[in-house]
Design an enzyme around this catalytic site. Structure first.
Site, PDB file in Angstrom:
ATOM      1  CD  GLU A 290      61.421  69.449  22.438  1.00  0.00           C
ATOM      2  OE1 GLU A 290      60.397  69.189  23.092  1.00  0.00           O
ATOM      3  OE2 GLU A 290      62.080  70.406  22.609  1.00  0.00           O
TER       4      GLU A 290
ATOM      5  CG  MET B 151      41.887  49.340  26.854  1.00  0.00           C
ATOM      6  SD  MET B 151      40.553  48.166  26.043  1.00  0.00           S
ATOM      7  CE  MET B 151      41.082  48.100  24.333  1.00  0.00           C
TER       8      MET B 151
ATOM      9  CE  LYS C  65      75.235  77.099  20.940  1.00  0.00           C
ATOM     10  NZ  LYS C  65      74.628  77.903  21.825  1.00  0.00           N
TER      11      LYS C  65
ATOM     12  CG  PHE D  49      71.236  75.519  31.114  1.00  0.00           C
ATOM     13  CD1 PHE D  49      70.367  75.557  32.385  1.00  0.00           C
ATOM     14  CD2 PHE D  49      71.015  76.177  29.825  1.00  0.00           C
ATOM     15  CE1 PHE D  49      68.934  76.006  31.952  1.00  0.00           C
ATOM     16  CE2 PHE D  49      69.751  76.667  29.463  1.00  0.00           C
ATOM     17  CZ  PHE D  49      68.386  76.396  30.692  1.00  0.00           C
ATOM     18  CD  GLN D  50      68.129  73.872  27.962  1.00  0.00           C
ATOM     19  OE1 GLN D  50      68.690  74.064  26.846  1.00  0.00           O
ATOM     20  NE2 GLN D  50      66.798  74.274  28.242  1.00  0.00           N
TER      21      GLN D  50
END
Ligand SMILES: Cc1ncc(C[n+]2csc(CCOP(=O)(O)OP(=O)(O)O)c2C)c(N)n1
Length: 585
Positions: A49, A494, A161, A111-112
């Protein structure tokens, strides 16, 4: 007609003209991914993502349109965080739509579940959680408006959802009413007049332009003003391309890895005109010794920028393009009326072109800094490896002026800024504000999707490239003809440079032992790779890469000890520049 919330989201995106979204599905966005099947919007499936957000950001930077990404709830949404913060710091218009657990499950550690709107408050311009499907269309419309007006930025919309699944009427808002959100576009004439007066009276003016010039499409106006005033211009990393690198008035980038000419100009100018730039600490160095002789004009659309980092004597609030036009107009009007003032600065008029003989000394002094480049040229650390400056000159010639370059973060990024000559806005895509390693490859994906006909080239470091190298799969799956050039110095260059210069060569955790063979890694995705280790092979290999259809990865083997100079040490002022290894105490 009744529609599910998810279909309303897709229809809203279509109504706004969105043609592509970048995303990664999961349980809480199943209704949205289902609705996607019935829409005309293209979805590019990334492999992480973070890459969805960077790709949407790259799409936005390359096209000037708003980028869109999707993610599921919880870990999907939190994986967007770095991408949102990157876009926020660089003021990039982006809309992220995330799934969320059902409204009834919110706040129960379901959940999640992650409170993504809470998490992203400081790194989004605005965010929403939509609990009623009837609010979806208006919210999406508002989100796009907020992302792409005023100071651009990312907006997140979190959609539970069950809201995606619930049915309601699709009602597109006829107008938006956002009390408290009225970005000022046209500047106040009094501010313009005051700024124009001080600009005309300058003996040693300097324009310092940033990403705001690119964002507002003000490059031509900036060049017109600079030309009329005969004022030299320095552009920040985010502003590169706003003025062609070969313009006689262009001095290069200022700041920590800025050019000698740009840094001297800042320290010596008497009027500094900042346009769409935010006085980042990488530009100013020690703020109390920044531009010590200058009266400062600051043109910006964001009121909060005025006086945030440096004192501003003449603020001009508004869109960069509108302000530059107003300033030029005012200066042209004032010139005859304020002849005395302008003549005090040595202004005289030629045939249609304004000349400022009093400025000749200033311009020629800066020109001599420019001619002498960055002072001492860093010596070759060994005679056998490709030198970054040369590689980038070759690349520039072979890729052509229209190529879009994306970079990651590190030495390679600064070499690109110093040595690649940009001639147009929106051709350098780089994480300036957040300095996000792993940005370059997914941003290149977004840029190539936005501009399928353009050449898109990633210049990365081996450390950065490995942070999101899984996106090679996205490149392969979408047959994106990216050319990817990895400046492979076998280390976190760097960081190694800072340890060399400021930590007495006590190298700590910078060797990238265990890295894969990048040519084989590309091969594993079905992407052609080539390794180049000899200077003489660079140009032919780059030519071959560009002649080969489809994606190509060039693994360019550099010497580990190559450094970027000049460099202003952290917390030093711009006059305390290190010009090469010999000048380090
Ligand atoms: C996500 C992230 N982690 C850490 C850093 C700190 N950092 C800045 S530059 C750099 C080294 C980059 O190495 P590489 O990508 O190989 O590029 P090079 O400097 O060698 O060109 C690191 C670790 C960062 N900018 N971003």
């Amino acid at each position: 007609m009744l529609m599910r919330g998810a279909s309303i989201i897709m229809k809203s995106l279509e109504t706004l003209g969105v043609d592509v979204v970048f995303g990664f599905p999961g349980g809480q966005v199943l209704p949205l991914y289902d609705a996607l099947l019935d829409s005309n919007v293209r979805h590019v499936l990334v492999r992480h993502e973070q890459a969805a957000a960077h790709a949407a950001d790259g799409y936005a930077r390359a096209s000037g349109r708003t980028g869109v990404c999707f993610a599921t709830s919880g870990p999907g949404a939190t994986n967007l965080v770095t991408g949102l913060a990157t876009a926020f710091m660089d003021s990039i218009p982006l809309v992220a739509i995330t799934g969320q657990v059902g409204v009834g499950l919110l706040g129960r550690d379901s959940f999640q579940e992650a409170d993504i709107s809470g998490i992203t408050i400081p790194i989004t311009k605005h965010n929403y959680i939509v609990k009623n499907p009837a609010d979806l269309a208006r919210t999406i419309c508002e989100a796009f408006h907020i992302a792409s007006t005023g100071r651009h930025g990312p907006v997140l919309i979190d959609v539970p959802k069950d809201v995606q699944a619930a049915e309601t009427e699709f009602v597109w808002p006829q107008s938006l009413d956002l009390p408290g959100y009225r970005p000022r576009i046209e500047p106040d004439p009094t501010q313009v007049a005051a700024a124009a007066t001080v600009m005309l009276s300058a003996k040693a003016p300097l324009i310092y332009a940033g990403g705001g010039v690119v964002a507002s499409g003000a490059s031509a106006d900036l060049q017109a003003l600079a030309g009329y005033l005969q004022a030299p211009v320095t552009t920040t990393l985010m502003g590169l391309g706003a003025v062609p690198y070969d313009s006689p008035l262009f001095l290069g980038m200022p700041g920590m890895h800025g050019t000698r000419a740009a840094n001297r100009a800042i320290q010596e100018c008497d009027v500094l005109v900042a346009v769409g730039a935010r006085f980042d600490d990488r530009v100013t160095g020690r703020v109390d010794r920044f531009a010590p002789n200058a009266r400062i004009v600051h043109v910006d659309i964001d009121r909060a920028e005025m006086g945030k980092n440096v004192r501003v004597d003449f603020p001009v609030l508004g869109d960069a393009r509108a302000c530059l036009r107003a300033l030029l107009e005012r200066i042209q009007e004032m010139r005859p009326a304020t002849g005395g003032l302008a003549c005090a600065a040595g202004c005289s008029e030629g045939t249609g072109v304004v000349t400022y003989p009093g400025r000749a000394a200033w311009l020629s002094r800066l020109a001599s800094f420019k001619r002498n480049g960055n002072g001492k040229k860093p010596p070759s650390v060994n005679g056998h490896s490709p030198r970054p400056a040369r590689v980038l000159r070759d690349l520039m010639e072979i890729a052509g002026e229209e190529a879009v370059i994306t970079t990651d973060v590190g030495q390679h990024q600064m070499w690109v800024a110093l040595y690649y000559g940009f001639t147009r806005p929106r051709t350098l895509l780089t994480s300036g504000g957040l300095g996000t390693m792993g940005y370059g490859l997914p941003a290149a994906v977004g840029a190539q999707v936005a501009r399928p006909g353009s050449r898109v080239v990633l210049v990365s470091g081996d450390g950065s490239f490995l942070m999101n190298s899984q996106e090679l799969a996205t490149v392969a799956a979408n047959r994106l003809p990216l050319k990817m050039i990895v400046f492979n110095n076998g280390c976190l260059g760097m960081v190694r440079q800072w340890q060399e210069l400021f930590y007495r060569r006590r190298y700590s955790q910078v060797a990238l032992d265990g890295s894969p063979d990048l040519v084989k890694l590309a091969g594993a995705y079905g992407i052609q790779g080539m390794r180049v280790a000899k200077p003489a092979r660079v140009a032919p290999a780059l030519r071959e890469a560009f002649e080969t259809p489809g994606p190509v990865l060039v693994d360019l083997v550099l010497d580990t000890e190559e450094n970027v100079f000049p460099m202003v040490p952290p917390a030093a002022s711009l006059d305390e520049m290190i010009e090469g290894p010999g000048s380090v105490n």
